[in-house]
Design an enzyme around this catalytic site. Structure first.
Site, mmCIF file in Angstrom:
data_model
loop_
_atom_site.group_PDB
_atom_site.id
_atom_site.type_symbol
_atom_site.label_atom_id
_atom_site.label_comp_id
_atom_site.label_asym_id
_atom_site.label_seq_id
_atom_site.Cartn_x
_atom_site.Cartn_y
_atom_site.Cartn_z
ATOM 1 C CG HIS B 274 -1.857 1.159 1.309
ATOM 2 N ND1 HIS B 274 -3.161 1.103 0.881
ATOM 3 C CD2 HIS B 274 -1.663 2.420 1.759
ATOM 4 C CE1 HIS B 274 -3.735 2.286 1.065
ATOM 5 N NE2 HIS B 274 -2.841 3.106 1.605
ATOM 6 C CD GLU B 275 1.479 3.557 3.758
ATOM 7 O OE1 GLU B 275 1.634 4.625 3.135
ATOM 8 O OE2 GLU B 275 0.456 3.307 4.435
#
Lengths: 508, 508
Positions: B274-275
């Site tokens: 995600h990041e």
């Protein structure tokens, strides 16, 4: 104090607070660049650092600071200010005058030229070719002379070089340094003869392989001993790894770095002690002075006195080594099993004639500095030219240290300072030793039991002494005055020479 | 372009560059605070962050920017500006008007109140007592209404809430969000029924113990796969550990964090994906636009579309999991030895009715957001009061998600956003899913072979597609326009619902 005067004083201090807060933010960016930043981030980081510098410069030279200073100094209430407030005003006046009198164009030119010169220096050093560096060094000198001429007027110093020296050691002059360095030179050369006559101790076990992980544990032991806290809710520091160890920070967040070489565990142990000595100073400043001019170190030399005090006077003492050796043996397993205390003490206190300053020991270090001081003083006074410099360097190394320099990379180009246009900085290193010697002499009298405490692993009496006598006085005095307040004596080399002599007697 | 016009434009852009450089410096300070700072440094850090904020605010609202904008917009040459330059001026005009129209006093009041409210929220949440939070929330709302009323005038939006929404999703309106969320709600509730009718897959093996060191290796595998470089001369990122994962940075230095739980290796794997999705966006912006307004993300929602695309559409795809599972087995030893691909795919794609947003899956996530959107829209329009809020929250959770909220800590107080006065932020999360669904549909057409590439461990075709279609367009368009440019279609929920439906069919 009249309300209107108080208001002006408070506004002046509020501006200083902002400047400090921004400067310390810049230091975090610097720290991050050295320790954590991904490689590709360099250009953006340069932009960030330049911008923060520029904003700080504008804040420092803001004409409103000048107007506040004028109003405060003219006010009747100024005469009845207490010492702390008066010193705050003094420090701010000095920094305002210095920064605002230097033309912005010249400051920018120096900043730019110094980057070019460092670039040229790196290449020239790698190529062992002084001619590749010569022109940029000449340009550095020319610009610094311009700045020094202006600063000499502002500060009212006798020579341009004094004006540069004053940046690092407020109030210090080349005459004074020449005198004390003169005695130091004689004393050190005499000591080196004594060393020559003795038997060189065995140092071979110092290069036995100690894995980096074990060395990290040794660092933790050293930080523990000193009370430098890097974890938990009371942490005010941290240890990271960089090629060149350094420390930076302010009060409640002071960070150190070290490097680890598998075949030189001594290097990281003493660099951690050294950098933590700096950190203990910053972290030991009086909390009630935070964000005030007096809430800062007295000088580069006093800073260096603190790092060397911890590294050498405590860290290389037989008592600390007696405390540490069993722990080192535990951490390193077989590597040091056969090393006895006497051999260990001797090995880490060896004195040797050497060519490279940063590898020098306590005895020879001062000679390396004296050479640099004499040369930069003479350069600024037009007594030595850029072209004569390498030869002059080599002659002094031969005369003072008895070593023959074979090329300029191990000679005049070994340090980055002149490439970075930092003339006037070198003396602080040796002054730190001299201050430290005087502090030690006083501490021995105040705290005769300090050695046995250290041997038992208790650094707190020494730390308290340093805090009470040095750290807690922040920037309340110029360095020589601080030494006088602490020891009751004027600057002199005897205590440091006596300390070294006892050490040489112990080892040789 | 006339020289005088060019000069004005250049000066405007130079000012934006400084603002950006300072803002990104502030982000490093923020990052350091979360990851590296010693605990005692907090107060100094707050001072540094506030000062950097203040300086940035002054730079953004400097009247000279207004004068430059006026002069540029009035100039004949403005009409012949190319799209990129025109967009730069547009973005700067918007941010200047918004920042300079909000009274400094109100901005400071909100900043202060929001800190108090977050403090109250933390205590109230721990005590499960909404009454301890109620007054501060009411004050937050009151102040934000004031700000929204002013922003509504400046931006010319229909409602105050639209003015807040526009901060996070430029050009988006509550009406438009209501329409698309309305269809999404219907679709998601229908999907949840389908889930109810299926058999819940086994997830038990996801909580098997995987030591943190192994999970770090898994993170490295994920970053490798994505081409997110954290070491060597080409590094432009780094991975650190924090309680709440986040990413920040700019172009050449974009950092991510994750957390490790021994009994939930899935959590770190997907948070890293995600990041890194966020990081690939920032790092994929066109280098020639660096320091220009167009060289930034289009919106929070577009940012979220990129992180979720990488985490969910790629990361939870059977193809990525097929590539990853053998590697996971190798790293984790016995822990996952008996897990087959089908079971793994199903387990990480489970859909479940839940109370807590940040633990929600792809199917239910949108419903959590819709609830928050409807409530904050109604609060700003005075249709729901602070006192009615908990009850309204619980009713919607019962109605949309079929769960009964037992106390306000797992209800209306679960998120920090309203305590932080960030009204208008929530919709971006779900809009990110909707944008992502549309991007995926287009990518499936442009790049039908993407799944087989991913299965072979080759992310580069997907990365290139995202870069070419989304990243490289920076902030050239408002988010809905960007989606239109990329997909040729107006904002609609069908692609995302279709994607979810295929997933539900696969798992249940």
């Amino acid at each position: 104090m009249a309300a209107s005067f108080q208001k002006k004083y408070d506004e002046l201090l509020a501006r200083y607070k902002d400047i400090t807060v921004l400067r310390t933010a810049g230091e975090i960016l610097q720290w991050d660049m050295e320790t954590k930043m991904p490689a590709k981030g360099l250009e953006l980081r340069s932009e960030q650092l330049s911008l923060v510098d520029l904003i700080e410069h504008r804040m420092v030279t803001d004409k409103k600071i000048g107007a506040l200073l004028d109003a405060i100094e003219k006010d009747r209430a100024f005469d009845s200010l207490d010492d702390e407030k008066r010193r705050n005003v003094h420090i701010l006046r000095k920094s305002y005058d210095e920064s605002s009198m230097l033309p912005e164009k010249l400051v920018a030119e120096i900043a730019k030229q110094q980057i070019l010169a460092v670039g040229a220096w790196k290449k020239a050093k790698a190529a062992k070719d002084y001619s590749m560096f010569r022109d940029d060094l000449a340009k550095n000198i020319e610009l610094k002379k311009k700045a020094a001429a202006i600063l000499m007027e502002v500060k009212g110093t006798k020579t341009p070089y004094d004006a540069l020296l004053d940046i690092y050691e407020p109030g210090m002059t080349a005459d004074r340094v020449s005198r004390v360095f003169g005695s130091m030179r004689t004393g050190l050369i005499k000591l080196l003869k004594k060393v020559d006559e003795g038997d060189a101790p065995d140092q071979s076990f110092l290069s036995r392989k100690v894995p980096v992980d074990s060395q990290r544990k040794i660092s933790a032991l050293a930080m523990d001993f000193l009370g430098y806290q890097t974890s938990g809710p009371d942490a005010w520091g941290r240890l990271d790894e960089t090629e060149h160890p350094f420390s930076n920070g302010y009060y409640t967040d002071v960070r150190v770095t070290t490097h680890y070489y598998e075949n030189n565990f001594k290097s990281s142990l003493f660099s951690v002690l050294h950098e933590c000595g700096h950190a203990l100073y910053e972290g030991g400043l009086p909390l009630e002075w935070m964000y005030q001019p007096i809430g800062s170190a007295a000088s580069f030399g006093i800073h260096e006195s603190q790092s060397r005090f911890v590294e050498n006077m405590v860290g290389r003492s037989p008592e600390f080594l007696a405390y540490m050796l069993p722990k080192l043996k535990k951490v390193t397993g077989k590597a040091l099993a056969d090393v006895d205390l006497d051999a260990f003490v001797k090995a880490v206190n060896v004195a040797e004639r050497s060519k490279i300053r940063i590898e020098a020991d306590e005895v020879t270090y001062g000679l390396h500095i004296i050479i640099r001081f004499e040369l930069e003083r003479d350069i600024l006074a037009d007594k030595v030219t850029v072209d004569e410099l390498p030869q002059a360097w080599n002659e002094k190394y031969s005369k003072y240290l008895g070593v023959e320099i074979e090329n300029d990379s191990e000679g005049v180009m070994q340090d980055t300072h002149w490439a970075g246009a930092s003339f006037g900085y070198f003396p602080s290193y040796a002054l730190g030793n001299i201050y430290g010697g005087m502090f030690l002499e006083k501490m021995e009298r105040d705290l005769p039991e300090w050695r046995s405490s250290v041997q038992e692993g208790d650094f707190s009496p020494v730390r308290s002494w340093l805090r009470e006598n040095v750290h807690s006085r922040g920037n309340l005095y110029d360095p020589a005055d601080l030494v006088k307040v602490v020891t009751g004596k004027g600057l002199n080399i005897k205590p440091f020479l006596g300390y070294l002599e006892r050490k040489v007697d112990l080892v040789y």
